[in-house]
Design a protein around this motif. Structure first.
Motif, PDB file in Angstrom:
ATOM      1  N   HIS A   4       0.804  -1.224   0.000  1.00  0.00           N
ATOM      2  CA  HIS A   4       0.000   0.000   0.000  1.00  0.00           C
ATOM      3  C   HIS A   4       0.838   1.275   0.000  1.00  0.00           C
ATOM      4  O   HIS A   4       0.337   2.341  -0.325  1.00  0.00           O
ATOM      5  N   GLY A   5       2.119   1.168   0.353  1.00  0.00           N
ATOM      6  CA  GLY A   5       3.019   2.310   0.295  1.00  0.00           C
ATOM      7  C   GLY A   5       3.746   2.426  -1.035  1.00  0.00           C
ATOM      8  O   GLY A   5       4.568   3.327  -1.217  1.00  0.00           O
ATOM      9  N   GLY A   6       3.469   1.512  -1.951  1.00  0.00           N
ATOM     10  CA  GLY A   6       4.125   1.547  -3.261  1.00  0.00           C
ATOM     11  C   GLY A   6       5.412   0.750  -3.331  1.00  0.00           C
ATOM     12  O   GLY A   6       6.083   0.745  -4.363  1.00  0.00           O
ATOM     13  N   ASN A   7       5.773   0.065  -2.256  1.00  0.00           N
ATOM     14  CA  ASN A   7       6.991  -0.745  -2.272  1.00  0.00           C
ATOM     15  C   ASN A   7       6.776  -1.962  -3.157  1.00  0.00           C
ATOM     16  O   ASN A   7       5.843  -2.734  -2.945  1.00  0.00           O
ATOM     17  N   ARG A   8       7.634  -2.102  -4.144  1.00  0.00           N
ATOM     18  CA  ARG A   8       7.528  -3.148  -5.162  1.00  0.00           C
ATOM     19  C   ARG A   8       8.521  -4.257  -4.873  1.00  0.00           C
ATOM     20  O   ARG A   8       9.680  -4.003  -4.583  1.00  0.00           O
ATOM     21  N   LEU A   9       8.049  -5.487  -4.972  1.00  0.00           N
ATOM     22  CA  LEU A   9       8.930  -6.640  -4.860  1.00  0.00           C
ATOM     23  C   LEU A   9       9.105  -7.235  -6.245  1.00  0.00           C
ATOM     24  O   LEU A   9       8.140  -7.645  -6.890  1.00  0.00           O
ATOM     25  N   GLY A  10      10.350  -7.221  -6.711  1.00  0.00           N
ATOM     26  CA  GLY A  10      10.664  -7.814  -8.003  1.00  0.00           C
ATOM     27  C   GLY A  10      11.250  -9.199  -7.830  1.00  0.00           C
ATOM     28  O   GLY A  10      11.150  -9.799  -6.753  1.00  0.00           O
TER      29      GLY A  10
ATOM     30  N   CYS B  62       4.323   2.529 -12.948  1.00  0.00           N
ATOM     31  CA  CYS B  62       3.086   1.781 -12.723  1.00  0.00           C
ATOM     32  C   CYS B  62       3.395   0.292 -12.792  1.00  0.00           C
ATOM     33  O   CYS B  62       3.832  -0.203 -13.830  1.00  0.00           O
ATOM     34  N   ALA B  63       3.177  -0.418 -11.683  1.00  0.00           N
ATOM     35  CA  ALA B  63       3.412  -1.857 -11.637  1.00  0.00           C
ATOM     36  C   ALA B  63       2.135  -2.617 -11.965  1.00  0.00           C
ATOM     37  O   ALA B  63       1.029  -2.146 -11.675  1.00  0.00           O
ATOM     38  N   LEU B  64       2.289  -3.797 -12.559  1.00  0.00           N
ATOM     39  CA  LEU B  64       1.162  -4.674 -12.860  1.00  0.00           C
ATOM     40  C   LEU B  64       1.239  -5.901 -11.958  1.00  0.00           C
ATOM     41  O   LEU B  64       2.289  -6.549 -11.875  1.00  0.00           O
ATOM     42  N   VAL B  65       0.146  -6.203 -11.271  1.00  0.00           N
ATOM     43  CA  VAL B  65       0.077  -7.385 -10.406  1.00  0.00           C
ATOM     44  C   VAL B  65      -1.326  -7.986 -10.466  1.00  0.00           C
ATOM     45  O   VAL B  65      -2.276  -7.332 -10.894  1.00  0.00           O
ATOM     46  N   TYR B  66      -1.452  -9.213  -9.997  1.00  0.00           N
ATOM     47  CA  TYR B  66      -2.760  -9.809  -9.768  1.00  0.00           C
ATOM     48  C   TYR B  66      -3.327  -9.193  -8.489  1.00  0.00           C
ATOM     49  O   TYR B  66      -2.581  -8.680  -7.650  1.00  0.00           O
ATOM     50  N   ASP B  67      -4.630  -9.252  -8.319  1.00  0.00           N
ATOM     51  CA  ASP B  67      -5.277  -8.605  -7.169  1.00  0.00           C
ATOM     52  C   ASP B  67      -4.704  -9.046  -5.831  1.00  0.00           C
ATOM     53  O   ASP B  67      -4.491  -8.218  -4.940  1.00  0.00           O
TER      54      ASP B  67
ATOM     55  N   ARG C   9      13.070   0.878  -5.376  1.00  0.00           N
ATOM     56  CA  ARG C   9      12.377   2.051  -5.915  1.00  0.00           C
ATOM     57  C   ARG C   9      10.877   1.819  -5.856  1.00  0.00           C
ATOM     58  O   ARG C   9      10.361   0.924  -6.505  1.00  0.00           O
ATOM     59  N   PRO C  10      10.145   2.611  -5.038  1.00  0.00           N
ATOM     60  CA  PRO C  10       8.691   2.430  -4.974  1.00  0.00           C
ATOM     61  C   PRO C  10       8.023   2.900  -6.265  1.00  0.00           C
ATOM     62  O   PRO C  10       8.589   3.664  -7.038  1.00  0.00           O
ATOM     63  N   VAL C  11       6.795   2.422  -6.481  1.00  0.00           N
ATOM     64  CA  VAL C  11       6.034   2.794  -7.666  1.00  0.00           C
ATOM     65  C   VAL C  11       4.979   3.832  -7.307  1.00  0.00           C
ATOM     66  O   VAL C  11       4.587   3.972  -6.150  1.00  0.00           O
ATOM     67  N   ASP C  12       4.532   4.556  -8.329  1.00  0.00           N
ATOM     68  CA  ASP C  12       3.509   5.589  -8.136  1.00  0.00           C
ATOM     69  C   ASP C  12       2.097   5.033  -8.226  1.00  0.00           C
ATOM     70  O   ASP C  12       1.186   5.533  -7.576  1.00  0.00           O
ATOM     71  N   LEU C  13       1.924   4.004  -9.076  1.00  0.00           N
ATOM     72  CA  LEU C  13       0.601   3.439  -9.328  1.00  0.00           C
ATOM     73  C   LEU C  13       0.697   1.926  -9.467  1.00  0.00           C
ATOM     74  O   LEU C  13       1.754   1.391  -9.786  1.00  0.00           O
TER      75      LEU C  13
ATOM     76  N   SER D 247      -4.159  -3.646 -11.506  1.00  0.00           N
ATOM     77  CA  SER D 247      -4.454  -5.058 -11.320  1.00  0.00           C
ATOM     78  C   SER D 247      -5.774  -5.342 -12.020  1.00  0.00           C
ATOM     79  O   SER D 247      -6.452  -4.409 -12.464  1.00  0.00           O
ATOM     80  N   PRO D 248      -6.177  -6.597 -12.113  1.00  0.00           N
ATOM     81  CA  PRO D 248      -7.481  -6.891 -12.723  1.00  0.00           C
ATOM     82  C   PRO D 248      -8.633  -6.171 -12.021  1.00  0.00           C
ATOM     83  O   PRO D 248      -9.652  -5.866 -12.635  1.00  0.00           O
ATOM     84  N   GLY D 249      -8.464  -5.863 -10.737  1.00  0.00           N
ATOM     85  CA  GLY D 249      -9.504  -5.172  -9.968  1.00  0.00           C
ATOM     86  C   GLY D 249      -9.543  -3.677 -10.176  1.00  0.00           C
ATOM     87  O   GLY D 249     -10.494  -3.013  -9.755  1.00  0.00           O
ATOM     88  N   GLY D 250      -8.527  -3.104 -10.806  1.00  0.00           N
ATOM     89  CA  GLY D 250      -8.543  -1.671 -11.076  1.00  0.00           C
ATOM     90  C   GLY D 250      -7.232  -0.979 -10.766  1.00  0.00           C
ATOM     91  O   GLY D 250      -6.189  -1.603 -10.604  1.00  0.00           O
ATOM     92  N   LEU D 251      -7.328   0.336 -10.653  1.00  0.00           N
ATOM     93  CA  LEU D 251      -6.177   1.193 -10.402  1.00  0.00           C
ATOM     94  C   LEU D 251      -6.043   1.448  -8.911  1.00  0.00           C
ATOM     95  O   LEU D 251      -7.026   1.759  -8.230  1.00  0.00           O
ATOM     96  N   PHE D 252      -4.827   1.317  -8.392  1.00  0.00           N
ATOM     97  CA  PHE D 252      -4.547   1.596  -6.983  1.00  0.00           C
ATOM     98  C   PHE D 252      -3.472   2.663  -6.916  1.00  0.00           C
ATOM     99  O   PHE D 252      -2.448   2.572  -7.590  1.00  0.00           O
ATOM    100  N   ARG D 253      -3.712   3.684  -6.083  1.00  0.00           N
ATOM    101  CA  ARG D 253      -2.724   4.734  -5.851  1.00  0.00           C
ATOM    102  C   ARG D 253      -2.125   4.534  -4.471  1.00  0.00           C
ATOM    103  O   ARG D 253      -2.815   4.736  -3.471  1.00  0.00           O
ATOM    104  N   PRO D 254      -0.848   4.121  -4.394  1.00  0.00           N
ATOM    105  CA  PRO D 254      -0.208   3.961  -3.089  1.00  0.00           C
ATOM    106  C   PRO D 254      -0.260   5.257  -2.285  1.00  0.00           C
ATOM    107  O   PRO D 254      -0.379   6.346  -2.851  1.00  0.00           O
ATOM    108  N   THR D 255      -0.152   5.127  -0.985  1.00  0.00           N
ATOM    109  CA  THR D 255      -0.247   6.285  -0.108  1.00  0.00           C
ATOM    110  C   THR D 255       0.821   7.327  -0.415  1.00  0.00           C
ATOM    111  O   THR D 255       0.616   8.493  -0.175  1.00  0.00           O
TER     112      THR D 255
END
Length: 195
Positions: free
Chosen positions: A133-139, A157-162, A176-180, A183-191
């Motif tokens: 939820h903070g935009g931290n991405r795990l690669g 903008c990262a792509l993930v499953y819900d 490096r955190p992401v901005d957006l 997912s299949p459920g829609g667009l999420f904006r990290p805090t």
């Protein structure tokens, strides 16, 4: 986060990778189509003249329908090629001109544009195993994208499953955190998201 979170990251990587392998082909196709349907909600993506994206592997949320939509918009797309020194080069995307690279990742066959091609993009659509939820991405752990995006001025903008959008993930200062997140459920904006 603790100074050494690598074991925690690896546990999440194993769990997510296992779950991805068990997804049905139908679920993967539906996820790819849903992500493309939600893409117009990303204003920066709709406005962008040039976008960095990637060619998805079979277990990842598919990028095919999203790339088709961007192509229909007339957006110039560049996609990465992995180099042996763990950096990314970029190639103009052209449907159908793809081979499987040395790392087993789909790669384009056109002429290389150089690492700086990324910085001419307004948006970078990047792969992730999970995002919190903070935009931290795990690669996947090799750091290709963390290095490539160090000075990237655009929107990421990262792509993930819900189920890969999590409340919290282990992360380190170099991640490096992401901005957006799409997912299949829609667009999420990290805090921490700015867009």
């Amino acid at each position: 986060m603790s100074a050494n979170v690598t074991p925690e990251k690896n546990e999440v990587r194993i769990s997510v990778t296992d779950r991805r392998r068990r997804r049905s082909e139908s679920e993967r196709v539906q996820a790819a189509q849903a992500i493309a349907l939600h893409a117009p909600a990303v204003a920066a993506l709709v406005r962008a003249r040039r976008v960095a994206a990637y060619l998805s592997m079979p277990s990842e949320p598919g990028t095919g329908p999203l790339l088709d939509w961007l192509t229909e918009l007339g957006t110039e797309i560049v996609v990465p090629v992995s180099d042996s020194d763990r950096t990314l080069d970029w190639v103009a995307y052209a449907p159908g001109e793809v081979v499987v690279g040395d790392l087993g990742v789909p790669e384009p066959t056109g002429p290389r544009l150089g690492e700086s091609a990324l910085h001419a993009c307004e948006v970078a659509i990047i792969p992730a195993l999970a995002v919190d939820h903070g935009g931290n991405r795990l690669g996947r752990g090799a750091g290709y994208y963390d290095r490539a995006l160090v000075d990237f001025p655009g929107v990421t903008c990262a792509l993930v499953y819900d189920d890969e959008l999590r409340a919290e993930l282990p992360h380190e200062p170099h991640d490096r955190p992401v901005d957006l997140v799409l997912s299949p459920g829609g667009l999420f904006r990290p805090t921490r998201g700015l867009v």
